[in-house]
Design a protein around this motif. Structure first.
Motif, PDB file in Angstrom:
ATOM      1  N   VAL A 250      20.878  16.999  56.966  1.00  0.00           N
ATOM      2  CA  VAL A 250      20.922  17.768  58.135  1.00  0.00           C
ATOM      3  C   VAL A 250      20.663  16.727  59.455  1.00  0.00           C
ATOM      4  O   VAL A 250      19.798  15.656  58.899  1.00  0.00           O
ATOM      5  CB  VAL A 250      19.654  18.995  58.028  1.00  0.00           C
ATOM      6  CG1 VAL A 250      19.809  19.755  57.075  1.00  0.00           C
ATOM      7  CG2 VAL A 250      18.150  17.582  57.017  1.00  0.00           C
ATOM      8  N   GLU A 251      19.893  17.497  60.324  1.00  0.00           N
ATOM      9  CA  GLU A 251      19.560  16.736  61.142  1.00  0.00           C
ATOM     10  C   GLU A 251      18.663  17.323  62.164  1.00  0.00           C
ATOM     11  O   GLU A 251      18.708  18.420  62.387  1.00  0.00           O
ATOM     12  CB  GLU A 251      20.162  16.345  62.445  1.00  0.00           C
ATOM     13  CG  GLU A 251      21.383  17.574  63.248  1.00  0.00           C
ATOM     14  CD  GLU A 251      22.495  16.492  63.991  1.00  0.00           C
ATOM     15  OE1 GLU A 251      22.261  15.530  65.094  1.00  0.00           O
ATOM     16  OE2 GLU A 251      22.672  17.538  65.105  1.00  0.00           O
ATOM     17  N   PRO A 252      17.426  16.949  63.123  1.00  0.00           N
ATOM     18  CA  PRO A 252      16.342  17.592  63.600  1.00  0.00           C
ATOM     19  C   PRO A 252      17.418  18.173  65.293  1.00  0.00           C
ATOM     20  O   PRO A 252      18.485  17.794  65.270  1.00  0.00           O
ATOM     21  CB  PRO A 252      15.503  16.688  65.105  1.00  0.00           C
ATOM     22  CG  PRO A 252      15.531  15.961  63.990  1.00  0.00           C
ATOM     23  CD  PRO A 252      17.069  16.068  63.062  1.00  0.00           C
ATOM     24  N   VAL A 253      17.302  19.795  65.422  1.00  0.00           N
ATOM     25  CA  VAL A 253      17.894  20.551  66.770  1.00  0.00           C
ATOM     26  C   VAL A 253      16.718  20.293  67.828  1.00  0.00           C
ATOM     27  O   VAL A 253      16.207  20.290  68.064  1.00  0.00           O
ATOM     28  CB  VAL A 253      17.495  22.499  66.118  1.00  0.00           C
ATOM     29  CG1 VAL A 253      18.341  23.143  67.325  1.00  0.00           C
ATOM     30  CG2 VAL A 253      18.189  22.237  64.857  1.00  0.00           C
ATOM     31  N   PRO A 254      17.660  20.228  68.566  1.00  0.00           N
ATOM     32  CA  PRO A 254      17.328  19.012  70.134  1.00  0.00           C
ATOM     33  C   PRO A 254      16.990  20.575  71.058  1.00  0.00           C
ATOM     34  O   PRO A 254      16.753  21.576  70.829  1.00  0.00           O
ATOM     35  CB  PRO A 254      18.125  18.788  71.474  1.00  0.00           C
ATOM     36  CG  PRO A 254      20.014  18.488  69.336  1.00  0.00           C
ATOM     37  CD  PRO A 254      19.294  19.486  68.580  1.00  0.00           C
ATOM     38  N   GLY A 255      15.199  20.294  70.974  1.00  0.00           N
ATOM     39  CA  GLY A 255      14.197  21.238  71.892  1.00  0.00           C
ATOM     40  C   GLY A 255      13.914  22.148  70.880  1.00  0.00           C
ATOM     41  O   GLY A 255      13.238  23.302  70.948  1.00  0.00           O
ATOM     42  N   MET A 256      14.070  22.370  69.762  1.00  0.00           N
ATOM     43  CA  MET A 256      13.577  22.895  67.994  1.00  0.00           C
ATOM     44  C   MET A 256      12.657  22.468  67.572  1.00  0.00           C
ATOM     45  O   MET A 256      13.088  22.234  66.591  1.00  0.00           O
ATOM     46  CB  MET A 256      14.717  24.247  68.539  1.00  0.00           C
ATOM     47  CG  MET A 256      15.566  24.703  69.450  1.00  0.00           C
ATOM     48  SD  MET A 256      16.775  25.927  68.722  1.00  0.00           S
ATOM     49  CE  MET A 256      15.066  27.294  67.926  1.00  0.00           C
ATOM     50  N   GLU A 257      11.227  22.363  67.893  1.00  0.00           N
ATOM     51  CA  GLU A 257      10.556  21.250  67.082  1.00  0.00           C
ATOM     52  C   GLU A 257      10.643  21.641  65.411  1.00  0.00           C
ATOM     53  O   GLU A 257      10.475  22.980  65.090  1.00  0.00           O
ATOM     54  CB  GLU A 257       9.367  21.419  66.758  1.00  0.00           C
ATOM     55  CG  GLU A 257       8.233  19.897  66.592  1.00  0.00           C
ATOM     56  CD  GLU A 257       7.394  19.987  67.396  1.00  0.00           C
ATOM     57  OE1 GLU A 257       6.374  19.982  66.674  1.00  0.00           O
ATOM     58  OE2 GLU A 257       6.939  19.931  68.750  1.00  0.00           O
ATOM     59  N   GLY A 258      10.229  21.502  64.943  1.00  0.00           N
ATOM     60  CA  GLY A 258      10.417  21.316  63.102  1.00  0.00           C
ATOM     61  C   GLY A 258      11.861  22.338  62.803  1.00  0.00           C
ATOM     62  O   GLY A 258      12.283  22.696  61.543  1.00  0.00           O
ATOM     63  N   GLN A 259      12.885  22.678  63.583  1.00  0.00           N
ATOM     64  CA  GLN A 259      13.636  23.094  63.097  1.00  0.00           C
ATOM     65  C   GLN A 259      15.593  22.218  62.500  1.00  0.00           C
ATOM     66  O   GLN A 259      15.224  20.784  63.203  1.00  0.00           O
ATOM     67  CB  GLN A 259      14.565  24.053  64.174  1.00  0.00           C
ATOM     68  CG  GLN A 259      13.702  25.484  64.243  1.00  0.00           C
ATOM     69  CD  GLN A 259      13.650  26.549  63.115  1.00  0.00           C
ATOM     70  OE1 GLN A 259      14.627  26.780  62.880  1.00  0.00           O
ATOM     71  NE2 GLN A 259      12.677  26.766  63.154  1.00  0.00           N
ATOM     72  N   VAL A 260      16.005  21.959  61.430  1.00  0.00           N
ATOM     73  CA  VAL A 260      17.009  21.065  61.351  1.00  0.00           C
ATOM     74  C   VAL A 260      18.774  22.596  61.609  1.00  0.00           C
ATOM     75  O   VAL A 260      18.410  23.623  61.048  1.00  0.00           O
ATOM     76  CB  VAL A 260      16.840  20.681  59.769  1.00  0.00           C
ATOM     77  CG1 VAL A 260      15.681  20.127  60.030  1.00  0.00           C
ATOM     78  CG2 VAL A 260      17.002  21.927  58.980  1.00  0.00           C
ATOM     79  N   GLN A 261      19.469  21.351  61.493  1.00  0.00           N
ATOM     80  CA  GLN A 261      20.959  21.971  61.216  1.00  0.00           C
ATOM     81  C   GLN A 261      21.516  20.844  60.922  1.00  0.00           C
ATOM     82  O   GLN A 261      21.740  19.763  60.983  1.00  0.00           O
ATOM     83  CB  GLN A 261      21.567  22.177  62.657  1.00  0.00           C
ATOM     84  CG  GLN A 261      21.617  20.708  63.491  1.00  0.00           C
ATOM     85  CD  GLN A 261      22.036  21.287  65.007  1.00  0.00           C
ATOM     86  OE1 GLN A 261      22.096  22.267  65.260  1.00  0.00           O
ATOM     87  NE2 GLN A 261      22.381  20.480  65.515  1.00  0.00           N
ATOM     88  N   GLY A 262      22.993  21.339  60.349  1.00  0.00           N
ATOM     89  CA  GLY A 262      24.109  21.004  59.720  1.00  0.00           C
ATOM     90  C   GLY A 262      25.031  21.283  58.756  1.00  0.00           C
ATOM     91  O   GLY A 262      25.434  21.752  58.976  1.00  0.00           O
TER      92      GLY A 262
END
Length: 115
Positions: A30-42
């Protein structure tokens, strides 16, 4: 002399084997979701070549395979009333037990292994 050379060669081989263990891409990255603190995507890659997306509804990963230092991901991009199948081939720049760095045509993507 031959015994010393053989011993040195064996020791070098053992040290290389211990230090150079191969890490697998299997797991959730996973990586951080840009502009969404605390959220990840991957991406989640499973044994056998199945893949799935982590927190990405419009980018649906289906399968993966590794060929040398290349990671090949296939899936579907869903959006605006259309679905487009894709295959992405990316260079694996770094792979450790907790870090995966990919090069996607000059764009570096840094993933951390999800626990």
């Amino acid at each position: 002399m031959k015994k010393k050379m053989l011993a040195a060669a064996l020791l070098a081989g053992l040290l290389a084997a211990c230090g150079g263990s191969v890490t697998s891409v299997v797991g959730a990255w996973v990586e951080p979701v840009p502009g969404m603190e605390g959220q990840v995507q991957g991406i989640k890659m499973e044994e056998g070549g199945d893949a799935s997306s982590v927190n990405m509804a419009t980018l649906v990963y289906e399968s993966w395979k590794q060929e040398g230092d290349k990671l090949i991901l296939t899936g579907k991009s869903i959006g605006n009333g259309q679905t487009i199948e894709f295959t992405d081939t990316m260079a694996i720049k770094k792979l450790t037990a907790d870090s995966l760095v990919l090069d996607n045509r000059g764009m570096e993507i840094r993933y951390a292994k999800q626990k």
